[in-house]
Motif scaffolding. Sequence first.
Motif, PDB file in Angstrom:
ATOM      1  N   HIS A 171      54.196 121.418  40.253  1.00  0.00           N
ATOM      2  CA  HIS A 171      55.199 122.555  40.752  1.00  0.00           C
ATOM      3  C   HIS A 171      56.407 122.340  41.281  1.00  0.00           C
ATOM      4  N   THR A 172      56.577 121.142  41.860  1.00  0.00           N
ATOM      5  CA  THR A 172      57.851 120.579  42.216  1.00  0.00           C
ATOM      6  C   THR A 172      58.655 120.278  40.962  1.00  0.00           C
ATOM      7  N   THR A 173      58.095 119.798  39.911  1.00  0.00           N
ATOM      8  CA  THR A 173      58.881 119.479  38.864  1.00  0.00           C
ATOM      9  C   THR A 173      58.952 120.608  37.897  1.00  0.00           C
ATOM     10  N   GLY A 174      58.227 121.490  38.284  1.00  0.00           N
ATOM     11  CA  GLY A 174      58.184 122.915  37.335  1.00  0.00           C
ATOM     12  C   GLY A 174      56.795 122.825  36.370  1.00  0.00           C
ATOM     13  N   LEU A 175      56.505 121.417  36.439  1.00  0.00           N
ATOM     14  CA  LEU A 175      54.941 121.171  35.686  1.00  0.00           C
ATOM     15  C   LEU A 175      53.869 120.981  36.275  1.00  0.00           C
ATOM     16  N   LEU A 176      52.740 120.914  35.843  1.00  0.00           N
ATOM     17  CA  LEU A 176      51.517 120.302  36.417  1.00  0.00           C
ATOM     18  C   LEU A 176      51.523 118.764  36.484  1.00  0.00           C
ATOM     19  N   GLU A 177      51.232 117.954  37.416  1.00  0.00           N
ATOM     20  CA  GLU A 177      50.823 116.758  37.262  1.00  0.00           C
ATOM     21  C   GLU A 177      50.250 116.074  36.554  1.00  0.00           C
ATOM     22  N   GLY A 178      50.268 114.887  35.781  1.00  0.00           N
ATOM     23  CA  GLY A 178      48.934 114.466  34.813  1.00  0.00           C
ATOM     24  C   GLY A 178      48.118 113.826  35.680  1.00  0.00           C
ATOM     25  N   PRO A 179      46.925 113.165  34.909  1.00  0.00           N
ATOM     26  CA  PRO A 179      45.795 112.654  35.787  1.00  0.00           C
ATOM     27  C   PRO A 179      46.331 111.311  36.550  1.00  0.00           C
ATOM     28  N   HIS A 180      45.468 111.069  37.645  1.00  0.00           N
ATOM     29  CA  HIS A 180      45.704 109.525  38.368  1.00  0.00           C
ATOM     30  C   HIS A 180      44.266 108.948  38.326  1.00  0.00           C
ATOM     31  N   TYR A 181      44.372 107.580  38.292  1.00  0.00           N
ATOM     32  CA  TYR A 181      43.258 106.620  38.097  1.00  0.00           C
ATOM     33  C   TYR A 181      43.323 105.919  39.341  1.00  0.00           C
ATOM     34  N   THR A 182      41.999 105.125  39.715  1.00  0.00           N
ATOM     35  CA  THR A 182      42.436 103.782  40.565  1.00  0.00           C
ATOM     36  C   THR A 182      41.067 102.960  40.255  1.00  0.00           C
ATOM     37  N   LYS A 183      40.966 102.086  41.216  1.00  0.00           N
ATOM     38  CA  LYS A 183      39.787 100.921  40.610  1.00  0.00           C
ATOM     39  C   LYS A 183      38.298 101.853  40.888  1.00  0.00           C
ATOM     40  N   PRO A 184      37.553 101.426  40.189  1.00  0.00           N
ATOM     41  CA  PRO A 184      37.199 100.426  39.350  1.00  0.00           C
ATOM     42  C   PRO A 184      37.912 100.858  37.918  1.00  0.00           C
ATOM     43  N   ARG A 185      38.269  99.855  37.206  1.00  0.00           N
ATOM     44  CA  ARG A 185      38.447  99.970  35.964  1.00  0.00           C
ATOM     45  C   ARG A 185      37.655 100.685  34.992  1.00  0.00           C
ATOM     46  N   GLU A 186      36.431 100.417  35.108  1.00  0.00           N
ATOM     47  CA  GLU A 186      35.174 100.982  34.534  1.00  0.00           C
ATOM     48  C   GLU A 186      34.363 101.310  35.450  1.00  0.00           C
ATOM     49  N   TYR A 187      33.755 102.566  35.053  1.00  0.00           N
ATOM     50  CA  TYR A 187      32.684 102.855  36.042  1.00  0.00           C
ATOM     51  C   TYR A 187      31.422 103.814  35.098  1.00  0.00           C
ATOM     52  N   LYS A 188      30.354 103.448  35.012  1.00  0.00           N
ATOM     53  CA  LYS A 188      29.314 103.809  34.324  1.00  0.00           C
ATOM     54  C   LYS A 188      29.844 104.255  32.893  1.00  0.00           C
ATOM     55  N   GLY A 189      30.726 103.356  32.445  1.00  0.00           N
ATOM     56  CA  GLY A 189      31.135 103.416  31.070  1.00  0.00           C
ATOM     57  C   GLY A 189      32.528 104.453  30.785  1.00  0.00           C
TER      58      GLY A 189
END
Length: 246
Positions: A171-189
């Motif tokens: 909403h600040t940019t006028g759009l919805l923000e995209g997804p975020h990820y953090t560690k671990p790099r892989e979890y349950k595949g």
Amino acid sequence: MIRFDILTLFPEMFHSPLNSSLLRKAVDKSILEIHLHNIRDYAKGRHRVTDDTPYGGGAGMVMKVDPVAAALEVIRKDTAKGPVVLLSPQGEKFTQKTAEEFTSYDRIILICGHYEGIDERIRLYLADREISIGDYVLTGGELPAMVIIDAVARLLPGFTGNRESVLNDSHTTGLLEGPHYTKPREYKGWNVPEVLLSGHEKRIAQWRRRESLKRTLERRPDLLKEADLTLEDEKILNILKSETSE
Ligand code: SAM
């Protein structure tokens, strides 16, 4: 710095939210000043009555005009100027734009209604603006007041250490923000998208913009009409649209 004056019958409702997390820090850092005023303190008589039955009959109690007017008279003696905002499910809808606009004031006075509602003369003669936080009815204006304070405060310089994250918010940019990820790099595949692990700043920025556009197109296409889009954004959107229609 912005100062909020809150007129409420239930000041204790604010204690926990204002004493936790970043709002507490903002108060400690003097980015935010909160003054709670119990409307009951301004009601006359031994019983300090703040509500009464409606003229013409009907269900519920109505908040009286005179204690609210008396409270405003005292509060407004301070020099800082700013609007008197009445919280109401019938008001203009509060959006990110309203939050941004509110950051330009030195002070905002919020009136929290309760019970069946408020005497109409509060709206007619005492409030400058009527704001709703959404199309549903809450018990009182206390939660809406907290929503407004939170949304405005996080836009103030110094509120978060990472201003960029606030500027990129949905909403600040006028759009919805995209997804975020953090560690671990892989979890349950379940894997983090490769591009985010690449260390390639430009590719990551392009991927984030594309995801933001994709998400907005899928969930809130109405926002795209108002968004500030570049030619590159338009191209990406056309590709995304053709992909979904295939
Ligand atoms: N009878 C009123 C009506 O139909 O419009 C609703 C009164 S509501 C139970 C009591 C108070 O909660 C209101 O006076 C207002 O201050 C607050 N309130 C409830 N829903 C709200 C919303 N969506 N946005 C802002 N304030 C709200």
